[in-house]
Motif scaffolding. Structure first.
Motif, short mmCIF file in Angstrom:
data_model
loop_
_atom_site.label_atom_id
_atom_site.label_comp_id
_atom_site.label_asym_id
_atom_site.label_seq_id
_atom_site.Cartn_x
_atom_site.Cartn_y
_atom_site.Cartn_z
N VAL A 192 0.92 -1.42 0.27
CA VAL A 192 0.09 0.03 -0.39
C VAL A 192 0.57 1.30 0.16
O VAL A 192 0.87 1.57 0.86
CB VAL A 192 -1.03 0.06 1.51
CG1 VAL A 192 -1.78 1.41 1.05
CG2 VAL A 192 -1.15 -1.29 1.29
N LEU A 193 0.77 1.81 -0.93
CA LEU A 193 2.20 3.11 -0.95
C LEU A 193 1.25 4.47 -1.30
O LEU A 193 -0.62 3.95 -1.81
CB LEU A 193 2.70 3.25 -2.26
CG LEU A 193 3.68 2.18 -2.58
CD1 LEU A 193 4.19 1.72 -3.19
CD2 LEU A 193 4.58 1.64 -1.41
N ALA A 194 1.36 5.21 -1.53
CA ALA A 194 0.64 6.71 -1.89
C ALA A 194 0.78 7.73 -2.98
O ALA A 194 2.51 7.79 -3.09
CB ALA A 194 0.79 7.41 -0.28
N ASN A 195 -0.13 7.17 -3.34
CA ASN A 195 0.42 8.35 -4.58
C ASN A 195 1.21 7.97 -5.48
O ASN A 195 1.78 8.78 -6.02
CB ASN A 195 0.60 9.94 -3.93
CG ASN A 195 -0.48 10.96 -3.12
OD1 ASN A 195 -1.62 10.78 -3.91
ND2 ASN A 195 -0.26 11.50 -2.25
N CYS A 235 -4.63 7.44 -2.34
CA CYS A 235 -4.67 8.87 -2.67
C CYS A 235 -5.26 9.79 -1.38
O CYS A 235 -5.30 11.46 -1.68
CB CYS A 235 -5.17 9.18 -4.07
SG CYS A 235 -3.91 8.41 -5.20
N THR A 236 -6.00 9.19 -0.87
CA THR A 236 -6.64 10.10 -0.20
C THR A 236 -5.50 11.12 0.82
O THR A 236 -5.31 10.59 1.93
CB THR A 236 -8.27 9.46 1.26
OG1 THR A 236 -8.99 8.82 0.02
CG2 THR A 236 -8.41 10.81 1.54
N LEU A 251 -7.35 4.36 -4.96
CA LEU A 251 -8.21 3.19 -3.97
C LEU A 251 -8.39 5.18 -3.22
O LEU A 251 -7.87 5.75 -2.23
CB LEU A 251 -7.29 3.15 -2.90
CG LEU A 251 -8.05 2.36 -1.70
CD1 LEU A 251 -7.88 0.29 -1.23
CD2 LEU A 251 -7.99 2.55 -0.88
N LEU A 252 -9.75 5.44 -2.65
CA LEU A 252 -9.51 6.49 -1.73
C LEU A 252 -10.73 6.15 -0.77
O LEU A 252 -11.03 5.36 -0.21
CB LEU A 252 -10.57 7.15 -3.12
CG LEU A 252 -9.36 7.96 -4.42
CD1 LEU A 252 -10.61 8.41 -5.24
CD2 LEU A 252 -8.11 8.50 -3.68
#
Length: 391
Positions: free
Chosen positions: A143-146, A158-159, A242-243
């Protein structure tokens, strides 16, 4: 005459597959999270095995990192394997994320997150996951961000602007326990704002602790009070994001769609590969068959036709056990000897395959190679509804 290992081992294979089948849903809800955190004030790496909050050490971890671990544990994973790196301000530090990944590449876990990572570290972690899945056939997921990784093994969360009430805030004393994000006080309650990177810890815990009899779509995050709003959330989801969202219906903040970052589809990886539940099912079946083969067959059973068919029969029993929640019970979930691979192998060995019968090809001695082929249909959860009423 069969040796003792065969007489003892083959029944165990069937029992093992039956056990794996009957416990599939329970086991799928107890995944392992690997978490990498910047924490150390010296050039060192430490690791912790944490199954619940009582395993969190009293010293050694910053309050901010303890908070992130607790966020992960909210999802009830089986355990969290925490690896700590030097902080960015440690002079001439040599220990890096790459050193931790070398360790993680040799052990068993399911999901990984790095909620204190830099953008470059997030990018490198995504690249490593792709390599491990594509080249080394591991079932690791991140699970990574952006990070628009365009890969089924990477979830692109991305939230941002995630607001959570601080349960440790003391309104009378006007002080609260140290936390990760920025804070503000409204109506005698302190609100902590988390970034997408920080909250990958929470998302990884959810995905590791969620069983395969449901999807993470519309999973409610009860601790979250508000998140950023989107003008066109459907387009963002279609881009593999995923948001979190709040429909303002009184039901709180939820995961909008449990998708990974895959957006490029092929004949080998169709659109169903963008669903986290489907990939989880594929990975579980892969691990169960591979682990059983390694434990009971490798080096213990002769590679003749009869023993291949016994192994196939055991796999089919396993498929029957997981039909319904993991595999489509109405589909023809099968596995058998790969006759084309057998034919190709025989040709390479100099055999005139045109003179061999179909059974002779199936029974052809393939040395130490077991070549099987099959067809599986994984079952998804209900997420879309269309009703056409006629008046």
């Amino acid at each position: 005459m069969p040796n003792e290992a065969e007489l003892f081992g083959l029944p165990q294979v069937l029992i093992n597959f039956r056990t794996l089948g009957t416990t599939a849903i329970k086991r799928s809800a107890r995944g392992i999270v690997a978490m990498i955190l910047h924490n150390e004030t010296t050039d060192t790496i430490h690791n912790y095995k944490i199954t619940d909050i009582t395993d969190i050490p009293d010293t050694g971890l910053t309050d901010e990192n303890v908070d992130l671990i607790k966020k992960c544990l909210l999802g009830t994973p089986l355990r969290v394997l925490v690896y700590t790196l030097p902080n960015a301000d440690v002079a001439d530090a040599k220990k890096t994320q790459a050193d931790v990944l070398k360790i993680l590449g040799g052990i068993k876990w399911n999901w990984i997150c790095a909620p204190t990572a830099t953008g470059r570290e997030q990018e490198d972690l995504g690249s490593w996951i792709k390599t491990m899945r594509n080249n080394k056939h591991k079932t690791y997921k991140a699970v990574l961000a952006n990070r628009a990784a365009d890969h089924e093994g990477v979830v692109n969360f991305c939230t941002g602007n995630i607001q959570v009430a601080n349960p440790n805030y003391n309104a009378e004393a006007a002080v609260g326990t140290a936390v990760v994000g920025a804070t503000k006080v409204v109506d005698n309650q302190e609100y902590i704002t988390y970034t997408a990177t920080q909250y990958t810890a929470r998302i990884a815990g959810i995905l590791a602790g969620l069983s395969l009899d449901r999807s993470a779509t519309y999973f409610k995050l009860t601790e979250v009070l508000s998140v950023e709003a989107y003008e066109d959330i459907d387009s963002l989801i279609d881009q593999g994001q995923l948001l979190l969202f709040d429909e303002q219906d009184g039901d709180g903040v939820k995961i909008a769609r449990a998708c990974n970052s895959l957006t490029t589809f092929t004949t080998d990886k169709g659109e169903e590969f963008r669903k986290i539940k489907i990939i989880e099912g594929i990975d579980m079946v892969t691990d169960d068959i591979r682990d059983t083969f390694k434990k009971y067959y490798v080096g213990k059973v002769i590679n003749d036709y009869d023993h291949k068919m016994l192994f196939i029969a055991a796999i089919l029993v396993y498929f029957g056990q997981i039909a319904g929640n993991v595999l489509d019970a109405d589909a023809d979930n099968t596995v058998d000897i790969d006759e084309q691979s057998q034919k190709d192998y025989a040709t390479l060995k100099g055999a005139d395959v045109e003179k061999l019968t179909a059974m002779q090809i199936r029974q052809y001695n393939t040395g130490d190679k077991v070549m099987l082929a099959g067809s599986l249909k994984f079952v998804d959860a209900m997420e879309n509804l269309t009703i056409n009423f006629t008046m």
